[in-house]
Design a protein around this motif. Sequence first.
Motif, PDB file in Angstrom:
ATOM      1  N   GLN A 158       0.832  -1.203   0.000  1.00  0.00           N
ATOM      2  CA  GLN A 158       0.000   0.000   0.000  1.00  0.00           C
ATOM      3  C   GLN A 158       0.869   1.256   0.000  1.00  0.00           C
ATOM      4  O   GLN A 158       0.568   2.232  -0.696  1.00  0.00           O
ATOM      5  N   ASN A 159       1.946   1.223   0.770  1.00  0.00           N
ATOM      6  CA  ASN A 159       2.867   2.367   0.778  1.00  0.00           C
ATOM      7  C   ASN A 159       3.539   2.545  -0.571  1.00  0.00           C
ATOM      8  O   ASN A 159       3.718   3.662  -1.055  1.00  0.00           O
ATOM      9  N   LEU A 160       3.925   1.421  -1.178  1.00  0.00           N
ATOM     10  CA  LEU A 160       4.541   1.466  -2.506  1.00  0.00           C
ATOM     11  C   LEU A 160       3.574   2.047  -3.529  1.00  0.00           C
ATOM     12  O   LEU A 160       3.959   2.870  -4.371  1.00  0.00           O
ATOM     13  N   THR A 161       2.323   1.643  -3.457  1.00  0.00           N
ATOM     14  CA  THR A 161       1.312   2.148  -4.392  1.00  0.00           C
ATOM     15  C   THR A 161       1.127   3.649  -4.233  1.00  0.00           C
ATOM     16  O   THR A 161       1.035   4.393  -5.219  1.00  0.00           O
ATOM     17  N   SER A 162       1.084   4.128  -2.985  1.00  0.00           N
ATOM     18  CA  SER A 162       0.942   5.570  -2.745  1.00  0.00           C
ATOM     19  C   SER A 162       2.131   6.333  -3.321  1.00  0.00           C
ATOM     20  O   SER A 162       1.969   7.404  -3.916  1.00  0.00           O
ATOM     21  N   LEU A 163       3.321   5.779  -3.138  1.00  0.00           N
ATOM     22  CA  LEU A 163       4.526   6.424  -3.656  1.00  0.00           C
ATOM     23  C   LEU A 163       4.496   6.490  -5.176  1.00  0.00           C
ATOM     24  O   LEU A 163       4.800   7.531  -5.776  1.00  0.00           O
ATOM     25  N   ARG A 164       4.123   5.398  -5.822  1.00  0.00           N
ATOM     26  CA  ARG A 164       4.083   5.367  -7.289  1.00  0.00           C
ATOM     27  C   ARG A 164       3.038   6.324  -7.837  1.00  0.00           C
ATOM     28  O   ARG A 164       3.266   6.994  -8.857  1.00  0.00           O
ATOM     29  N   MET A 165       1.875   6.377  -7.190  1.00  0.00           N
ATOM     30  CA  MET A 165       0.823   7.291  -7.655  1.00  0.00           C
ATOM     31  C   MET A 165       1.276   8.738  -7.526  1.00  0.00           C
ATOM     32  O   MET A 165       1.001   9.569  -8.400  1.00  0.00           O
ATOM     33  N   LEU A 166       1.959   9.030  -6.445  1.00  0.00           N
ATOM     34  CA  LEU A 166       2.472  10.386  -6.247  1.00  0.00           C
ATOM     35  C   LEU A 166       3.443  10.755  -7.368  1.00  0.00           C
ATOM     36  O   LEU A 166       3.350  11.834  -7.955  1.00  0.00           O
ATOM     37  N   PHE A 167       4.383   9.852  -7.656  1.00  0.00           N
ATOM     38  CA  PHE A 167       5.366  10.146  -8.698  1.00  0.00           C
ATOM     39  C   PHE A 167       4.698  10.227 -10.069  1.00  0.00           C
ATOM     40  O   PHE A 167       5.059  11.068 -10.895  1.00  0.00           O
ATOM     41  N   SER A 168       3.725   9.371 -10.308  1.00  0.00           N
ATOM     42  CA  SER A 168       3.045   9.369 -11.607  1.00  0.00           C
ATOM     43  C   SER A 168       2.336  10.686 -11.870  1.00  0.00           C
ATOM     44  O   SER A 168       2.266  11.152 -13.019  1.00  0.00           O
ATOM     45  N   SER A 169       1.809  11.309 -10.808  1.00  0.00           N
ATOM     46  CA  SER A 169       1.084  12.570 -10.998  1.00  0.00           C
ATOM     47  C   SER A 169       1.990  13.687 -11.493  1.00  0.00           C
ATOM     48  O   SER A 169       1.518  14.674 -12.055  1.00  0.00           O
ATOM     49  N   LEU A 170       3.311  13.530 -11.281  1.00  0.00           N
ATOM     50  CA  LEU A 170       4.241  14.575 -11.720  1.00  0.00           C
ATOM     51  C   LEU A 170       4.381  14.620 -13.237  1.00  0.00           C
ATOM     52  O   LEU A 170       4.844  15.624 -13.783  1.00  0.00           O
ATOM     53  N   SER A 171       4.024  13.529 -13.908  1.00  0.00           N
ATOM     54  CA  SER A 171       4.201  13.491 -15.366  1.00  0.00           C
ATOM     55  C   SER A 171       3.242  14.431 -16.080  1.00  0.00           C
ATOM     56  O   SER A 171       3.455  14.783 -17.231  1.00  0.00           O
ATOM     57  N   ASN A 172       2.163  14.839 -15.406  1.00  0.00           N
ATOM     58  CA  ASN A 172       1.212  15.792 -15.978  1.00  0.00           C
ATOM     59  C   ASN A 172       1.211  17.038 -15.110  1.00  0.00           C
ATOM     60  O   ASN A 172       0.626  17.061 -14.032  1.00  0.00           O
ATOM     61  N   GLU A 173       1.902  18.069 -15.562  1.00  0.00           N
ATOM     62  CA  GLU A 173       2.055  19.266 -14.743  1.00  0.00           C
ATOM     63  C   GLU A 173       0.730  19.968 -14.478  1.00  0.00           C
ATOM     64  O   GLU A 173       0.630  20.801 -13.573  1.00  0.00           O
ATOM     65  N   TYR A 174      -0.325  19.644 -15.244  1.00  0.00           N
ATOM     66  CA  TYR A 174      -1.629  20.265 -15.029  1.00  0.00           C
ATOM     67  C   TYR A 174      -2.519  19.442 -14.095  1.00  0.00           C
ATOM     68  O   TYR A 174      -3.635  19.830 -13.801  1.00  0.00           O
ATOM     69  N   ASN A 175      -2.014  18.289 -13.655  1.00  0.00           N
ATOM     70  CA  ASN A 175      -2.828  17.427 -12.790  1.00  0.00           C
ATOM     71  C   ASN A 175      -1.977  16.847 -11.657  1.00  0.00           C
ATOM     72  O   ASN A 175      -2.090  15.668 -11.315  1.00  0.00           O
ATOM     73  N   VAL A 176      -1.097  17.654 -11.082  1.00  0.00           N
ATOM     74  CA  VAL A 176      -0.247  17.207  -9.989  1.00  0.00           C
ATOM     75  C   VAL A 176      -1.087  17.082  -8.721  1.00  0.00           C
ATOM     76  O   VAL A 176      -1.887  17.966  -8.402  1.00  0.00           O
ATOM     77  N   ASP A 177      -0.916  15.996  -8.016  1.00  0.00           N
ATOM     78  CA  ASP A 177      -1.677  15.760  -6.784  1.00  0.00           C
ATOM     79  C   ASP A 177      -0.981  16.472  -5.620  1.00  0.00           C
ATOM     80  O   ASP A 177      -0.220  15.875  -4.861  1.00  0.00           O
ATOM     81  N   TYR A 178      -1.258  17.775  -5.490  1.00  0.00           N
ATOM     82  CA  TYR A 178      -0.598  18.555  -4.450  1.00  0.00           C
ATOM     83  C   TYR A 178      -1.012  18.095  -3.050  1.00  0.00           C
ATOM     84  O   TYR A 178      -0.220  18.161  -2.113  1.00  0.00           O
ATOM     85  N   GLU A 179      -2.257  17.639  -2.904  1.00  0.00           N
ATOM     86  CA  GLU A 179      -2.701  17.168  -1.595  1.00  0.00           C
ATOM     87  C   GLU A 179      -1.899  15.951  -1.148  1.00  0.00           C
ATOM     88  O   GLU A 179      -1.595  15.787   0.036  1.00  0.00           O
TER      89      GLU A 179
END
Length: 680
Positions: free
Chosen positions: A632-653
């Motif tokens: 679960q921690n790994l999944t959260s980390l990957r999702m966080l990093f994946s959001s960086l690939s789209n600068e208009y949809n970064v998960d700031y929260e």
Amino acid sequence: MAVVWRSGSLWELFQEIQDLYRLEAVGDMSTFSAIDQEFINLFAHDPKPEIDPGRALFASSRYIVRSVEQSHNYLRQLEKMKINVDRTYFSTGMEDLHLLQENISAADFLYFLYVHLNNPYQQAFFECSTRLGIPENFKEDKDAFSAGSRSASKEEPAFSQKCKLLLTNFQATRKSAHGLTNMDQSWVKPTSSLLNALADMSKNWVMDGFCYLIYDAARLFCEKIRAWNVTGRSLDIKKETNLVQRFVRGWGGLMEQATRTDGRFIQMPGFSPAVCEIPAHLLECYLSVMMCCASLMVVKPEKNDVALLLVPKICRRVKVHSVLDEIRSCKHLLYVDIPMEMLYDPIAVLCGLCHELAHNVGDTWRNRKERGTRIIYAAAYELANRLGLDSPPVIQEIYATLKNICQCKGSASIDYMAKLPPLLYGGMIAALKDDAEFSRWTYLYQTSENLSSQQIRAMQKKSTLNRNSLLYEGFNFFQEMENLIYLFRECYADMVMLYLLKPDQTTYEAFAIQELRTQTQDSSLWTSEPYSTLVERWGLVISVMQTNGLWAATDFVKRGAEQQNDPTAKRLHADICDFIAWFHEAGGEKPNHRSKETLQQVYDYLSICYRSIDMSFHCDGPHFRTAEGRYQNLTSLRMLFSSLSNEYNVDYEAFEGFIALYRKSMIQSSNAPMDGWPFR
């Protein structure tokens, strides 16, 4: 977010701001006070109704002096107007003149502003700025206030207490010093000053980003100094002392930037912290993500202690230095240089930091014993090839000889990269000088190959020439061994980074190109041995990722069609594709690389490490925490990093969540923040 408040009471307004600072949802906050100039002019001639009766303010005025003589005339003018200027200081730096007014009434302060705005000495100063607030120790006049008036909480925040405790403990270490000799004063006194400054800064809510950025590294540094001091030994001047001094300088640089930022922000209303050299919140974000990665790399976070000091500098690539580190130690203090030009590229920074972290943190994934035996076998294979005695029996005999030599000082000698290379090189030289050993190799070769008498004589002559060449001119061969060890080390770090962050192949290739461009830019780059080694590294890692299903092989092939406008990327992509095809015997000409048998040892080692990593997230076992929680921690980390690939949809929260968790774990943990991880 910007908020404009208007009030008829300065004191009540500041009280509301002070309450805002205490809210958990409020991070960094800056405020500016403004008073209507027309009201100031009217109040000077008719000071009624009285504002904030019985309530004291604190005013601090800073002036950048243009003319010393006129500035003195200005102060005398204030005295004539019965304005207290007793606490006036001249100092060097930007604020040449500093006027403090404590417990000043609102009426007196408004009159002071009136005199200042209407004085004939406007040319005395380049600039003037005034800070206004409530004295911390001011007691309210009960006759002037209602019974429901609020007062500031005197409870010191837990984080400030931790910072103060660091200073206290370090001072105690100095008093009981055994190893802190005069030679070490170059960093001991600055460390005390920095800890004192950190304790002071931790009380300032505006500066908390810098404090959280520095605290954990300062904590582990003090612990390491205390443990080292107990031993009573002196630091190694050439290595350890230099690293300690580098760490303290980097720490001091961050503190200086923090102070400079605060000063410029106060003195220049137009100054924006967003364009400051050190973005504390962004660095804290990088730090919190890396602490999550570190918690996933280790078997038992409660027994491991990792801290990083991130220092932006003018350099070409991310560099990591381990401070006061020891073999088999579970406490890693890492000083990290981050290139300024890369600072605002979170994908590049996180990939680089995770790669470097993998070099220093973790044990079970690394499979050290497997790595050591495969390095020795690859060295034996290359040595047999160079001698012209490349038959399986000879390779096995050389391997057994080298392994015995490397293990002569203990079974763990081949497990650590710091110990293995010198033992391996010494073992090869000793074996080559041993006539009896060399004769046994030639005999094994001639019997295994069933050579004729003429072939035996030719073999002996050629192998003897090769042997002498290695003994007297073997620099290139041993450099090849260095490159081989480089492959084992760097490929592993790349693979850990790719597994944890799971970037796509495009991102990894961009990471590779960025590192490639730190190499020489001349035309010989494409034919140089370092370039061939880099292609081997990235080709092997990509092959392992594709074989294990993390990436699809077709994705990498398609990537080449997108790089027509970048000659460097296009050439690198083509060379990696050719290497992968040659390595897997899928066609293509043999590139300028080392033998396939040697590269196969690297590939097999990476495959074993990949299975170890994957198993730790999918199978419970005695060496790992619950696999479900880790995954679960790994999944959260990957999702966080994946959001960086789209600068208009970064998960700031999500990023804020990582930072909040890091801060919470730091405050609540009795030792290291890794104790307070994971997320669930």
